[in-house]
Enzyme design. Structure first.
Site, PDB file in Angstrom:
ATOM      1  N   SER A 122      14.818  33.897  -0.166  1.00 50.03           N
ATOM      2  CA  SER A 122      14.587  35.354  -0.140  1.00 50.03           C
ATOM      3  C   SER A 122      15.640  36.021   0.752  1.00 50.03           C
ATOM      4  CB  SER A 122      13.194  35.659   0.411  1.00 50.03           C
ATOM      5  OG  SER A 122      12.217  35.032  -0.361  1.00 50.03           O
ATOM      6  N   LYS A 155       6.832  39.528  12.295  1.00 43.21           N
ATOM      7  CA  LYS A 155       8.061  39.698  11.505  1.00 43.21           C
ATOM      8  C   LYS A 155       8.120  41.109  10.934  1.00 43.21           C
ATOM      9  CE  LYS A 155       9.317  35.102   9.823  1.00 43.21           C
ATOM     10  NZ  LYS A 155       9.500  34.287   8.604  1.00 43.21           N
ATOM     11  N   ARG A 158      14.051  22.299  -0.990  1.00 43.84           N
ATOM     12  CA  ARG A 158      15.349  22.559  -1.611  1.00 43.84           C
ATOM     13  C   ARG A 158      16.372  21.506  -1.223  1.00 43.84           C
ATOM     14  NH1 ARG A 158      15.234  28.561   0.570  1.00 43.84           N
ATOM     15  NH2 ARG A 158      14.462  27.254   2.229  1.00 43.84           N
ATOM     16  N   HIS A 161      10.864  30.307  -6.283  1.00 37.86           N
ATOM     17  CA  HIS A 161       9.406  30.269  -6.084  1.00 37.86           C
ATOM     18  C   HIS A 161       8.683  30.203  -7.439  1.00 37.86           C
ATOM     19  CE1 HIS A 161      10.357  32.806  -2.292  1.00 37.86           C
ATOM     20  NE2 HIS A 161       9.931  31.635  -1.843  1.00 37.86           N
TER      21      HIS A 161
HETATM   22  O1  PNS Z   1       7.939  31.168   2.988  1.00 43.27           O
HETATM   23  P1  PNS Z   1       7.861  30.591   4.375  1.00 43.27           P
HETATM   24  O2  PNS Z   1       8.191  31.657   5.384  1.00 43.27           O
HETATM   25  O3  PNS Z   1       8.713  29.360   4.510  1.00 43.27           O
HETATM   26  O4  PNS Z   1       6.329  30.130   4.616  1.00 43.27           O
HETATM   27  C1  PNS Z   1       5.919  29.617   5.861  1.00 43.27           C
HETATM   28  C2  PNS Z   1       4.378  29.502   5.932  1.00 43.27           C
HETATM   29  C3  PNS Z   1       3.723  30.829   5.579  1.00 43.27           C
HETATM   30  C4  PNS Z   1       3.899  28.460   4.988  1.00 43.27           C
HETATM   31  C5  PNS Z   1       4.031  29.089   7.392  1.00 43.27           C
HETATM   32  O5  PNS Z   1       4.693  29.921   8.296  1.00 43.27           O
HETATM   33  C6  PNS Z   1       2.534  29.141   7.697  1.00 43.27           C
HETATM   34  O6  PNS Z   1       1.770  28.381   7.170  1.00 43.27           O
HETATM   35  N1  PNS Z   1       2.126  30.094   8.561  1.00 43.27           N
HETATM   36  C7  PNS Z   1       0.733  30.279   8.943  1.00 43.27           C
HETATM   37  C8  PNS Z   1       0.470  29.867  10.382  1.00 43.27           C
HETATM   38  C9  PNS Z   1       0.152  28.396  10.485  1.00 43.27           C
HETATM   39  O7  PNS Z   1      -0.752  27.883   9.873  1.00 43.27           O
HETATM   40  N2  PNS Z   1       0.948  27.688  11.302  1.00 43.27           N
HETATM   41  C10 PNS Z   1       0.767  26.258  11.502  1.00 43.27           C
HETATM   42  C11 PNS Z   1       1.596  25.438  10.547  1.00 43.27           C
HETATM   43  S1  PNS Z   1       2.704  24.485  11.488  1.00 43.27           S
END
Ligand code: PNS
Length: 160
Positions: free
Chosen positions: A128, A41, A90, A17
């Site tokens: 993570s 979560k 990645r 990150h």
């Molecule tokens: O580090 P991560 O868990 O891969 O991040 C995922 C994240 C936070 C970017 C994604 O889950 C997110 O944007 N969540 C917020 C809810 C949202 O907007 N969902 C619609 C997108 S499809």
């Protein structure tokens, strides 16, 4: 001002990150690292702890801000007057989920652009989840996470 948002769970932040942040900050005037508050979560670190670890790891970068958000990412992004979302890629396996999220975010707000940075080779296997598993089972994660994260992992997981 060109402002971008780098969203994620960051439970905890890894050097993968950090690499994405250090590279993308050069492309924008301001980068907001936004930690998702997800009640569905059960993370290892609280949102406050995650934000503190991110701040400590990046305290040499004045144009990086750390924040948290709930709900839809695109709502948060427009609320902070940004129109770019940064994501790291990645491997091919990341592509499908990221493509789906990018298209949905674009559909929800067509003004938003999603910019992908390919991970640096040395961090391409990091996540993570892998860090928590390896550390929890006694493996060495030195060089894969910032020192403050390693110290906090030790505190949390009470490993001898
Ligand atoms: O580090 P991560 O868990 O891969 O991040 C995922 C994240 C936070 C970017 C994604 O889950 C997110 O944007 N969540 C917020 C809810 C949202 O907007 N969902 C619609 C997108 S499809």
């Amino acid at each position: 001002m060109k402002r971008a948002v780098y969203p994620g769970s960051f439970d905890p932040i890894t050097n993968g990150h950090i690499d994405i942040i250090r590279r993308s900050v050069k492309l924008f005037d301001e980068l907001i690292v936004a930690v998702l508050v997800n009640p569905a979560k059960s993370p290892l670190f609280t949102v406050e702890e995650r934000m503190e670890l991110i701040k400590e790891s990046l305290n040499d970068l004045p144009n990086v801000k750390v924040d948290s958000f709930t709900g839809l990412l695109v709502h948060y992004v427009s609320g902070v007057k940004a129109n770019v979302i940064i994501r790291g890629l990645r491997a091919v396996s990341d592509f499908e989920t990221e493509f789906q999220m990018a298209l949905m975010n674009k559909r929800l707000n067509s003004d938003v652009e999603i910019v992908f940075l390919m991970t640096s080779y040395e961090y391409s296997y990091l996540s993570s989840g892998v860090i928590k598993e390896v550390f929890g089972l006694g493996g060495d994660v030195t060089g894969l996470v910032p020192e403050c994260v390693e110290a906090k992992l030790l505190e949390k997981m009470r490993r001898k």
